[in-house]
Structures are given as structure tokens and as C-alpha cells.
Design an enzyme around this catalytic site. Structure first.
Site, PDB file in Angstrom:
ATOM      1  N   LYS A   1      10.316 -20.499  60.527  1.00 42.34           N
ATOM      2  CA  LYS A   1      10.755 -20.888  59.195  1.00 42.34           C
ATOM      3  C   LYS A   1       9.584 -20.971  58.217  1.00 42.34           C
ATOM      4  O   LYS A   1       9.594 -20.347  57.154  1.00 42.34           O
ATOM      5  CB  LYS A   1      11.477 -22.244  59.295  1.00 42.34           C
ATOM      6  CG  LYS A   1      11.939 -22.818  58.000  1.00 42.34           C
ATOM      7  CD  LYS A   1      13.204 -22.152  57.530  1.00 42.34           C
ATOM      8  CE  LYS A   1      13.615 -22.635  56.156  1.00 42.34           C
ATOM      9  NZ  LYS A   1      14.020 -24.031  56.135  1.00 42.34           N
TER      10      LYS A   1
ATOM     11  N   ASP B   1      17.800 -20.775  60.046  1.00 39.77           N
ATOM     12  CA  ASP B   1      17.763 -22.192  60.388  1.00 39.77           C
ATOM     13  C   ASP B   1      19.206 -22.688  60.380  1.00 39.77           C
ATOM     14  O   ASP B   1      20.130 -21.894  60.271  1.00 39.77           O
ATOM     15  CB  ASP B   1      16.882 -22.977  59.411  1.00 39.77           C
ATOM     16  CG  ASP B   1      17.452 -22.981  58.003  1.00 39.77           C
ATOM     17  OD1 ASP B   1      18.499 -22.332  57.772  1.00 39.77           O
ATOM     18  OD2 ASP B   1      16.871 -23.618  57.129  1.00 39.77           O
TER      19      ASP B   1
END
Length: 214
Positions: A124, A143
Site C-alpha cells: 500500500k 486494501d
DNA sequence: ATCCCGAGGG
DNA sequence: CCCTCTGGAT
């Protein structure tokens, strides 16, 4: 929905979210790789306003990567305390700085593989740095927000992150993958929340097969 | 009380 | 897969 329809929907999503979020970047003050890396690590569980207050203090005290690599963890903890998860963040930032100083000559690495080796940096964060600091479209980093959005909007039915990423990358134009990631994360956080989505406030309501549901 | 732009560990 | 780490905003 067939692939052509999905692509049409994807294009519509891009236009609408582009209007809602005119500046598709993290609301962090830094655009260089090191600044953005630090600010992004700090931003977990924390508002941008606070990150934008703490990060400049950190760079005033430890201006370079090498400076932070030499810092006392306890001092870093003191400075980042108000951002939450401060023990992890302090330890990880120092360790990451050490690795960058020693292995990468003080330069933040430019590949996903090297970035995720840094403590506290996973796909991420790496994706955010790659896209916003280096202009690299590594892909869409799934995510929980992105996963939930992809499913609710009917863009992917899978639960496997790699499968979702592949589907999203097939649906959206490659140069804008970084934006897609940013948009979906923002929409997920602000509107399409896990428990009680604010559908009335959603620019995609009429496109969403799940509107009104959770 | 409850939620939150993540990562790592069991 | 589930848990934990944390403070702050609401």
C-alpha cells in the site's frame, strides 16, 4: 455485467470521482520520495492535518535520511507520539532510514520489491510512493477499502487480492491506475464505509448494484 | 463508545 | 485468517 459494460462503468467512475476529488493525491505536504514515505507511514490511523504538523517537525530535527538513521528511537517516539501506533512507527522509520542509508546510498529505492523490504512499508505505502513520487504505475494495491468497493460496484466478485487487482487493472486505463487506487480508498473511507455506507452522499449511487445495502 | 488512508506477527 | 499496536476525532 459483461466486460464491455464494466469498462463503460469504470470510465464513468473515473470521471465522477475525478470531479469529486480534483487532486488525486495524498493530502500530504510532501511529493519527494523520502518525505512522502515518512508522511505516508505516519498517516496510518491519523488525520492528514496532524501528519502535516508532525512531519515538518521531524524533518527539522532530522533533515536527512542519515540523520534519522542515527536518531534515538525514543526521540522519534516522542515526536510522533500523537499520530498513533507511535512505537511501531518510530522503530520502523529509523530502521527504514538505516536500510536506505546503507543499502541505497541514501536514495529511496524505486522498485516495489526494494520498497517492501523496508520495515513499515508494504504494498500500500510502496504503491503511493511509486505513483506519486516516481510516476510509476506499479498497479492497483488492494486494501480493504478497494476490495469492498470493487465488490459492491460489481467490478470484481473475487476475494483474492491478486485477482481483484488484475480485474481492476483490466478495467481502468493503465496511466490512471494510481488515481484509481487513490479514488477508491478515499471513497471507501468517506462514503462507502464498511458498516453503514452513506449512499445518499455517494456520486456513484445510481451505478451501484448494492445501493442501500452494506 | 466507536471508528480510523497500515503493517506485522501468530 | 485473526489479532495487536495507539492517539485523536466525532
Amino acid at each position: 455485467m459483461n466486460q464491455a459494460d464494466k469498462k463503460k462503468t469504470a470510465a464513468e467512475i473515473l470521471t465522477r470521482l475525478g470531479r469529486r476529488y480534483p487532486n488525486p493525491r495524498p493530502a500530504l505536504e510532501y511529493t519527494d520520495a523520502w518525505g512522502l514515505l515518512v508522511a505516508t507511514v505516519l498517516s496510518a490511523q491519523c488525520t492528514d492535518a496532524r501528519v502535516n504538523q508532525v512531519t515538518p517537525e521531524l524533518f527539522r530535527r532530522w533533515p536527512s535520511v542519515a540523520d534519522l538513521a542515527r536518531a534515538e528511537v525514543a526521540d522519534i517516539e516522542g515526536l510522533v507520539r500523537s499520530t498513533g501506533f507511535f512505537r511501531n512507527k518510530a522503530k520502523n522509520l529509523k530502521a527504514a532510514a538505516q536500510i536506505i542509508a546503507e543499502r541505497h546510498k541514501g536514495q529511496v529505492p524505486r522498485t516495489m520489491d526494494e520498497l517492501v523490504e523496508l520495515p513499515g512499508v508494504a504494498r500500500k505505502t510502496a504503491n503511493i510512493v511509486l505513483y506519486n513520487a516516481f510516476g510509476v504505475n506499479q498497479g492497483v494495491a488492494v486494501d480493504t477499502h478497494v476490495k469492498r468497493l470493487a465488490k459492491r460496484l460489481g467490478l470484481s466478485a473475487s476475494d483474492r487480492p491478486e485477482a481483484i487487482e488484475a480485474e481492476l487493472m483490466a478495467l481502468f486505463p493503465q496511466p490512471r491506475w494510481g488515481e484509481v487506487n487513490h479514488y477508491l480508498v478515499f471513497l471507501g473511507r468517506e462514503v462507502c464505509t464498511a458498516r453503514r455506507p452513506r449512499c445518499a452522499n455517494c456520486p456513484l449511487e445510481d451505478l451501484c448494484p448494492k445501493k442501500g445495502l452494506a
